[in-house]
Design a protein around this motif. Structure first.
Motif, mmCIF file in Angstrom:
data_model
loop_
_atom_site.group_PDB
_atom_site.id
_atom_site.type_symbol
_atom_site.label_atom_id
_atom_site.label_comp_id
_atom_site.label_asym_id
_atom_site.label_seq_id
_atom_site.Cartn_x
_atom_site.Cartn_y
_atom_site.Cartn_z
ATOM 1 N N ASN A 257 0.806 -1.209 0.000
ATOM 2 C CA ASN A 257 0.000 0.000 0.000
ATOM 3 C C ASN A 257 0.845 1.268 0.000
ATOM 4 O O ASN A 257 0.492 2.274 -0.618
ATOM 5 C CB ASN A 257 -0.927 -0.014 1.223
ATOM 6 C CG ASN A 257 -1.727 1.247 1.354
ATOM 7 O OD1 ASN A 257 -2.717 1.441 0.664
ATOM 8 N ND2 ASN A 257 -1.308 2.115 2.249
ATOM 9 N N THR B 26 0.167 3.651 -3.257
ATOM 10 C CA THR B 26 -0.406 4.988 -3.088
ATOM 11 C C THR B 26 0.509 6.065 -3.652
ATOM 12 O O THR B 26 0.039 7.044 -4.249
ATOM 13 C CB THR B 26 -0.689 5.250 -1.599
ATOM 14 O OG1 THR B 26 -1.541 4.219 -1.091
ATOM 15 C CG2 THR B 26 -1.369 6.598 -1.408
ATOM 16 N N MET C 92 -0.703 8.933 -6.413
ATOM 17 C CA MET C 92 -0.919 10.298 -5.941
ATOM 18 C C MET C 92 -1.025 11.354 -7.047
ATOM 19 O O MET C 92 -1.866 12.249 -6.964
ATOM 20 C CB MET C 92 0.173 10.680 -4.942
ATOM 21 C CG MET C 92 -0.089 10.176 -3.530
ATOM 22 S SD MET C 92 -1.705 10.672 -2.886
ATOM 23 C CE MET C 92 -1.503 12.456 -2.842
ATOM 24 N N ASN D 44 -11.060 5.878 1.095
ATOM 25 C CA ASN D 44 -10.182 6.462 0.082
ATOM 26 C C ASN D 44 -10.802 6.359 -1.310
ATOM 27 O O ASN D 44 -10.767 7.299 -2.108
ATOM 28 C CB ASN D 44 -8.833 5.736 0.078
ATOM 29 C CG ASN D 44 -8.022 6.007 1.328
ATOM 30 O OD1 ASN D 44 -8.220 7.013 2.009
ATOM 31 N ND2 ASN D 44 -7.124 5.098 1.646
ATOM 32 N N ARG E 290 -6.820 7.699 4.928
ATOM 33 C CA ARG E 290 -5.445 7.218 5.040
ATOM 34 C C ARG E 290 -5.051 6.978 6.502
ATOM 35 O O ARG E 290 -4.329 6.030 6.811
ATOM 36 C CB ARG E 290 -4.484 8.220 4.411
ATOM 37 C CG ARG E 290 -4.565 8.268 2.906
ATOM 38 C CD ARG E 290 -4.056 6.986 2.285
ATOM 39 N NE ARG E 290 -2.607 6.859 2.390
ATOM 40 C CZ ARG E 290 -1.948 5.734 2.214
ATOM 41 N NH1 ARG E 290 -2.587 4.612 1.974
ATOM 42 N NH2 ARG E 290 -0.630 5.704 2.313
ATOM 43 N N GLY F 146 0.254 0.066 -8.729
ATOM 44 C CA GLY F 146 -0.199 1.450 -8.684
ATOM 45 C C GLY F 146 -0.058 2.134 -10.033
ATOM 46 O O GLY F 146 -0.960 2.862 -10.476
ATOM 47 N N TRP G 266 -7.731 5.017 -10.252
ATOM 48 C CA TRP G 266 -7.099 4.970 -8.935
ATOM 49 C C TRP G 266 -8.068 4.546 -7.840
ATOM 50 O O TRP G 266 -7.671 3.899 -6.864
ATOM 51 C CB TRP G 266 -6.456 6.322 -8.602
ATOM 52 C CG TRP G 266 -7.405 7.479 -8.427
ATOM 53 C CD1 TRP G 266 -7.787 8.368 -9.380
ATOM 54 C CD2 TRP G 266 -8.051 7.877 -7.219
ATOM 55 N NE1 TRP G 266 -8.648 9.310 -8.858
ATOM 56 C CE2 TRP G 266 -8.827 9.022 -7.526
ATOM 57 C CE3 TRP G 266 -8.079 7.396 -5.917
ATOM 58 C CZ2 TRP G 266 -9.608 9.679 -6.576
ATOM 59 C CZ3 TRP G 266 -8.851 8.040 -4.957
ATOM 60 C CH2 TRP G 266 -9.602 9.175 -5.290
ATOM 61 N N PHE H 126 -7.871 1.243 -4.600
ATOM 62 C CA PHE H 126 -8.234 1.174 -3.185
ATOM 63 C C PHE H 126 -9.381 0.185 -2.961
ATOM 64 O O PHE H 126 -9.440 -0.491 -1.925
ATOM 65 C CB PHE H 126 -8.619 2.559 -2.674
ATOM 66 C CG PHE H 126 -7.454 3.491 -2.521
ATOM 67 C CD1 PHE H 126 -6.465 3.243 -1.585
ATOM 68 C CD2 PHE H 126 -7.330 4.613 -3.331
ATOM 69 C CE1 PHE H 126 -5.378 4.100 -1.443
ATOM 70 C CE2 PHE H 126 -6.256 5.474 -3.193
ATOM 71 C CZ PHE H 126 -5.273 5.214 -2.249
#
Length: 481
Positions: free
Chosen positions: A51, A55, A59, A117, A130, A179, A188, A192
């Protein structure tokens, strides 16, 4: 006189100097009656480790859609701070809920944070998610070591510890790739969502595979509120330092954090209830040196955050290849660990820990000195080789250190606390090393070569301390014979 044994580090009752319990095989660990437990232990740590990098890759896409660029750094900081706090509560949750209950709670909290998220319309709400996700992740990271004692037979502890710690390296390899894939697809939120779904599946598996509550009210221990508060403030200081503009502010944050860590040791040592096992504070006991050695090993891993940048700017690599270069330390860690856990002779285990404490700084020092602008292909290949060597140093030593911590006492509660403290140590080491790396990077000024050298060589010097803490840990073991 007999050689010192990693199995006896921190152990009050002496063991046989040459032989411990006969180790099980990988086949034994993945046998039907142990497979589900192994999957839960490994899966929890893998979710946490993966994770972090997943992430980071997402971002840019997240900021582009929901805004809030000013909170960019706090997405990681909030997650890490919550994880550190949660990891310190693991041993008490095990007493209250048992292994299955504690794991189900960790997976459900992680899933709730991931779902929040996925649904967040703003960066502010995503930050809340988060923090929730970090709290669940911190529980999972700590439980991965703490539950090994109760979920698996003694002969499988080394294999299980190797599997669990290897998941940190696996997360480094898989997280950025996964990711990047979801970011490329513009999905995205689905990333999650996938994390939440996997956490729910593992929660169901944990409920069936792990032992439930087995302890009475008399076994419960008071929460060391003051110790937890001081250590939380220390983690916060280091985390905030990593988000400040490089300079005196960052240096001040690290200094405050260091003072608070010392204050934590003083408070925890004197407390009626403690975060660390009481063995940690006994004179002549090696457990404290195990934790410091683990911290030093983990500090070396933080170079991976910057290696892809150096690969692209100094080696002319494309982002994909630079990403693989950044994972070289983790690759060496994972592969060497799979072989290291098969070491059975106590003299060989001691030698593995000693070699590991030398290989990590040797690899990082070589990489630092080899930094050069417009690096050629052969030089880049040499970068990869010495980074793998550094990772091998972690991999050959880490599983034996973690098992030594778990075997530091025959008391089940103190043993669980000793194992859980490995994750707390690891998470704090990552936070401290991240802030320190930022400071060292700024020392190079406008020259990327100078920045790369100052950061890598600075962290390499920190890892040299591992040779000292390893010697003290083994000497502590020798003194108890």
């Amino acid at each position: 006189m007999a050689a010192s044994s990693t199995e006896d580090i921190g152990k009050t009752p002496p063991r046989s100097p040459e032989k411990g319990p006969r180790p099980g095989s990988w086949g034994d660990l993945f046998r039907r009656d142990h497979l589900a437990a192994a999957l839960v232990l490994a899966g929890g740590v893998a979710l946490y480790a993966m994770n972090l990098y997943l992430t980071a890759a997402l971002m840019p896409s997240i900021v582009q859609e929901v805004g809030g660029e000013r909170y960019y750094a706090w997405v990681a900081t909030g997650f890490l701070m919550a994880a550190v706090i949660a990891s310190m509560l693991v041993s008490r949750l095990l007493v209250s809920l048992g292994a299955s209950g504690a794991y189900v709670l960790g997976f459900l909290v992680f899933a709730a944070g991931a779902a929040l998220n996925a649904l967040s319309p703003t960066m502010e709400l995503l930050l809340v998610g988060r923090v929730v996700q970090g709290f669940g992740g911190g529980l999972l990271a700590g439980l991965g070591y703490a539950v090994i004692r109760g979920a698996l037979p003694d002969r499988l502890w080394a294999r299980a510890a190797g599997l669990v710690s290897a998941m940190w390296g696996v997360g480094t390899l898989v997280g950025p790739t996964l990711g990047g894939l979801f970011a490329q697809l513009g999905a995205w939120r689905w990333a999650f969502g996938l994390l939440a779904a996997v956490a729910l599946v593992l929660a169901a598996l944990a409920r069936r595979a792990l032992p439930g509550h087995t302890r009475s009210e008399a076994d419960r221990e008071a929460v060391p509120v003051l110790s937890l508060a001081v250590l939380t403030l220390a983690a916060a200081a280091f985390s905030v330092a990593s988000t400040l503009p490089q300079g005196w502010g960052t240096l001040g944050g690290v200094a405050v954090g260091a003072v608070l860590v010392v204050a934590f040791v003083v408070v925890d040592r004197r407390g009626a209830a403690t975060v660390l096992p009481r063995l940690t504070y006994l004179g002549g006991n090696g457990l404290k040196w195990i934790y410091l050695t683990v911290a030093v090993l983990c500090a070396g891993v933080m170079t991976e955050n910057f290696i892809p940048l150096f690969g692209q700017r100094l080696g002319g690599l494309n982002p994909l290849v630079a990403g693989f270069l950044g994972a070289a330390v983790s690759a060496g860690w994972v592969v060497s660990q799979l072989f290291s856990v098969g070491i059975t002779a106590e003299r060989s285990k001691t030698l593995a820990v000693r070699c590991g404490s030398f290989l990590l700084p040797a690899g990082l020092l070589a990489y630092g000195f080899l930094q050069s602008a417009d690096a050629s292909g052969p030089l880049v290949a040499l970068w990869a080789a010495v980074l793998v060597l550094a990772g091998v140093g972690i991999g050959v030593a880490y599983p034996h250190l973690s098992v030594a911590a778990m075997r530091s006492t025959d008391d089940e509660r103190e043993g669980a606390k000793a194992a859980a403290a490995l994750s707390t140590t690891q998470l704090i080491a990552y936070t401290v090393a991240s802030a320190l790396a930022g400071i060292l990077l700024s020392l190079g000024g406008s020259s990327l070569v100078a920045s790369a050298r100052s950061m890598v060589l600075g962290l390499a010097v920190v890892t040299v301390l591992g040779t000292v803490t390893t010697a003290l840990a083994l000497r502590g073991s020798h003194g108890q014979r």
